[in-house]
Scaffold this motif. Structure first.
Motif, PDB file in Angstrom:
ATOM      1  N   ASN A 175       0.617  -1.077  -0.093  1.00 44.24           N
ATOM      2  CA  ASN A 175       0.130   0.013   0.034  1.00 44.24           C
ATOM      3  C   ASN A 175       0.882   1.278   0.092  1.00 44.24           C
ATOM      4  O   ASN A 175       0.484   2.282   0.254  1.00 44.24           O
ATOM      5  N   ALA A 176       2.213   1.037  -0.255  1.00 43.42           N
ATOM      6  CA  ALA A 176       3.058   2.052  -0.349  1.00 43.42           C
ATOM      7  C   ALA A 176       3.842   2.237  -1.660  1.00 43.42           C
ATOM      8  O   ALA A 176       3.944   1.385  -2.218  1.00 43.42           O
ATOM      9  N   THR A 177       4.381   3.652  -2.174  1.00 45.20           N
ATOM     10  CA  THR A 177       5.129   3.638  -3.233  1.00 45.20           C
ATOM     11  C   THR A 177       6.378   4.703  -2.573  1.00 45.20           C
ATOM     12  O   THR A 177       6.341   5.294  -1.842  1.00 45.20           O
ATOM     13  N   LEU A 178       7.276   4.027  -3.374  1.00 45.73           N
ATOM     14  CA  LEU A 178       8.852   4.613  -3.366  1.00 45.73           C
ATOM     15  C   LEU A 178       9.273   5.524  -4.344  1.00 45.73           C
ATOM     16  O   LEU A 178       8.855   5.211  -5.469  1.00 45.73           O
ATOM     17  N   GLU A 179      10.165   6.560  -4.204  1.00 47.81           N
ATOM     18  CA  GLU A 179      10.846   7.291  -5.253  1.00 47.81           C
ATOM     19  C   GLU A 179      10.977   6.169  -6.526  1.00 47.81           C
ATOM     20  O   GLU A 179      10.881   6.549  -7.537  1.00 47.81           O
ATOM     21  N   SER A 201      12.532  -6.336  -3.146  1.00 46.93           N
ATOM     22  CA  SER A 201      13.331  -5.276  -2.655  1.00 46.93           C
ATOM     23  C   SER A 201      12.627  -4.005  -1.898  1.00 46.93           C
ATOM     24  O   SER A 201      12.799  -3.633  -0.933  1.00 46.93           O
ATOM     25  N   LYS A 202      11.390  -3.722  -2.472  1.00 46.52           N
ATOM     26  CA  LYS A 202      10.608  -2.533  -1.985  1.00 46.52           C
ATOM     27  C   LYS A 202       9.887  -2.954  -0.881  1.00 46.52           C
ATOM     28  O   LYS A 202       9.993  -2.113   0.070  1.00 46.52           O
ATOM     29  N   HIS A 203       9.670  -4.448  -0.727  1.00 46.81           N
ATOM     30  CA  HIS A 203       8.833  -4.560   0.408  1.00 46.81           C
ATOM     31  C   HIS A 203       9.920  -4.505   1.707  1.00 46.81           C
ATOM     32  O   HIS A 203       9.469  -4.135   2.909  1.00 46.81           O
ATOM     33  N   LEU A 204      11.250  -5.031   1.573  1.00 50.05           N
ATOM     34  CA  LEU A 204      12.152  -5.063   2.483  1.00 50.05           C
ATOM     35  C   LEU A 204      12.853  -3.815   2.689  1.00 50.05           C
ATOM     36  O   LEU A 204      13.139  -3.358   3.975  1.00 50.05           O
ATOM     37  N   LYS A 253      21.514   4.142  11.721  1.00 54.75           N
ATOM     38  CA  LYS A 253      20.232   4.738  11.438  1.00 54.75           C
ATOM     39  C   LYS A 253      20.059   5.700  10.230  1.00 54.75           C
ATOM     40  O   LYS A 253      21.114   6.521  10.035  1.00 54.75           O
ATOM     41  N   GLY A 254      18.976   5.554   9.584  1.00 51.26           N
ATOM     42  CA  GLY A 254      18.805   6.474   8.752  1.00 51.26           C
ATOM     43  C   GLY A 254      19.545   6.234   7.260  1.00 51.26           C
ATOM     44  O   GLY A 254      19.624   7.222   6.234  1.00 51.26           O
ATOM     45  N   ILE A 255      20.055   4.992   6.785  1.00 51.36           N
ATOM     46  CA  ILE A 255      20.652   4.797   5.469  1.00 51.36           C
ATOM     47  C   ILE A 255      19.670   4.528   4.744  1.00 51.36           C
ATOM     48  O   ILE A 255      18.492   3.842   4.987  1.00 51.36           O
ATOM     49  N   SER A 256      19.814   5.141   3.438  1.00 49.62           N
ATOM     50  CA  SER A 256      18.601   5.007   2.451  1.00 49.62           C
ATOM     51  C   SER A 256      19.546   4.640   1.007  1.00 49.62           C
ATOM     52  O   SER A 256      20.845   4.707   1.039  1.00 49.62           O
ATOM     53  N   PHE A 257      18.752   4.009   0.170  1.00 45.71           N
ATOM     54  CA  PHE A 257      19.168   3.520  -1.045  1.00 45.71           C
ATOM     55  C   PHE A 257      17.993   3.414  -2.162  1.00 45.71           C
ATOM     56  O   PHE A 257      17.119   3.680  -1.747  1.00 45.71           O
ATOM     57  N   THR A 258      18.518   3.263  -3.346  1.00 46.08           N
ATOM     58  CA  THR A 258      17.746   3.184  -4.410  1.00 46.08           C
ATOM     59  C   THR A 258      16.753   2.082  -4.258  1.00 46.08           C
ATOM     60  O   THR A 258      15.688   2.245  -4.357  1.00 46.08           O
TER      61      THR A 258
END
Length: 308
Positions: free
Chosen positions: A75-79, A94-97, A139-144
């Motif tokens: 129920n979510a979308t990511l960039e 990958s999106k779910h994780l 904390k706060g690590i982001s990835f594509t």
């Protein structure tokens, strides 16, 4: 700096271990990943009673419904979901994780270092293309996407680091990436920012990418090299060298490594073209241009690519 060993009380450690093992087992099974992520987040946020009442048909406010629906990554979308060249099959899981990773970081338990490091290490084993042993992922690590990242053993990645794996990102053993660093693997054309090129970016063994620095797509940070704070790397950093500045320049060889290092060169050599990753888009892909600009240069000359 030498660190000291810290341990949790036995009862707390047992509870954490049981929880991480349970999530790990479920993610390793054939169970739907969406369901695993949803159940884990419902419990981590302490919303089990409200969720079950909603599932049983009880009335909820629109805001409550959005909150309860939001535990389910479907129920979510990511960039990155909007990127035309993404691998649809790999991206779904990958999106779910990634949703679980991000929402876990929004819980109070993400500040419990021992628990959080172990939880992210477990998630990395499922999300990354390769995740070594003894990782320290803060904390706060982001990835594509996550699935185009390879990380070796005994590597530490600190708070608020961005790991862009729109192309491919390889991080070696015993690497240190400091807070707020950005490491890219894609770039945009300077005229048409919708035109994207993907690259393989490498941070080799024992390298350090220090505070608030940026590594441009397709660069290689050499073995045992150091990128100074707030630097912008636009070329390859030789093994054992220290670079700093924006754009980063070769300052010196690390003391004691002179006999095995190349001579200092003022300008870093950019070899990104050698690490370009080609991709094809399906002919029937439904695309859109969010900018709707006239991109024709009046002089008819293409400008060089710019940094992300």
């Amino acid at each position: 700096m030498t660190k000291r060993h810290v341990s949790l009380p036995t009862e707390a450690d047992e509870g954490i271990t049981a929880f991480i093992d349970q999530v790990d087992d479920r993610l390793s099974s054939s169970e739907d990943t969406c369901e695993v992520v949803r159940d884990t987040l419902v419990d981590l946020f302490g919303d089990r009673d409200a969720y079950e009442r909603w599932q049983a048909g009880a009335d909820v406010t629109p805001a409550e419904r959005v909150r309860l629906q939001g535990y389910d990554p479907c129920n979510a979308t990511l960039e990155s979901e909007y990127y035309a060249e993404k691998d649809e099959e790999r991206y779904t899981r990958s999106k779910h994780l990634q949703w679980l990773w991000r929402q876990f970081d929004a819980t109070p338990m993400a500040d419990n270092i021992d628990f959080a490091l172990r939880f992210r290490q477990m998630l990395a084993k499922h999300l990354f293309a390769e995740a070594g042993d003894n990782l320290r992922l803060f904390k706060g690590i982001s990835f594509t996407y996550g699935h185009n990242i390879e990380v070796g053993d005994n590597t530490v990645i600190h708070d608020d680091v961005h790991l862009d794996d729109r192309g491919k990102l390889t991080i070696g053993d015993r690497v240190s990436v400091s807070d707020s660093a950005h490491i890219y693997s894609h770039d945009h054309d300077v005229n048409d920012q919708t035109a994207v090129e993907n690259y393989h970016t490498i941070v080799d063994d024992d390298a350090r990418v220090t505070y608030d620095s940026m590594v441009r797509a397709g660069c290689r940070i050499g073995k045992n090299a150091v990128v100074g704070a707030k630097s912008t790397v636009q070329g390859d950093v030789p093994d054992h060298h220290i670079v700093a500045g924006s754009p980063a320049r070769d300052i010196r060889v690390k003391p004691g490594w002179e006999s095995v290092a190349d001579p200092v060169e003022e300008k870093l050599v950019n070899r990104a073209d050698e690490r370009r990753i080609e991709y094809d888009l399906p002919d029937d892909l439904d695309t859109f241009d969010e900018f709707q600009r006239d991109l024709t240069p009046p002089d008819g000359v293409d400008a060089p690519e710019a940094d992300d």
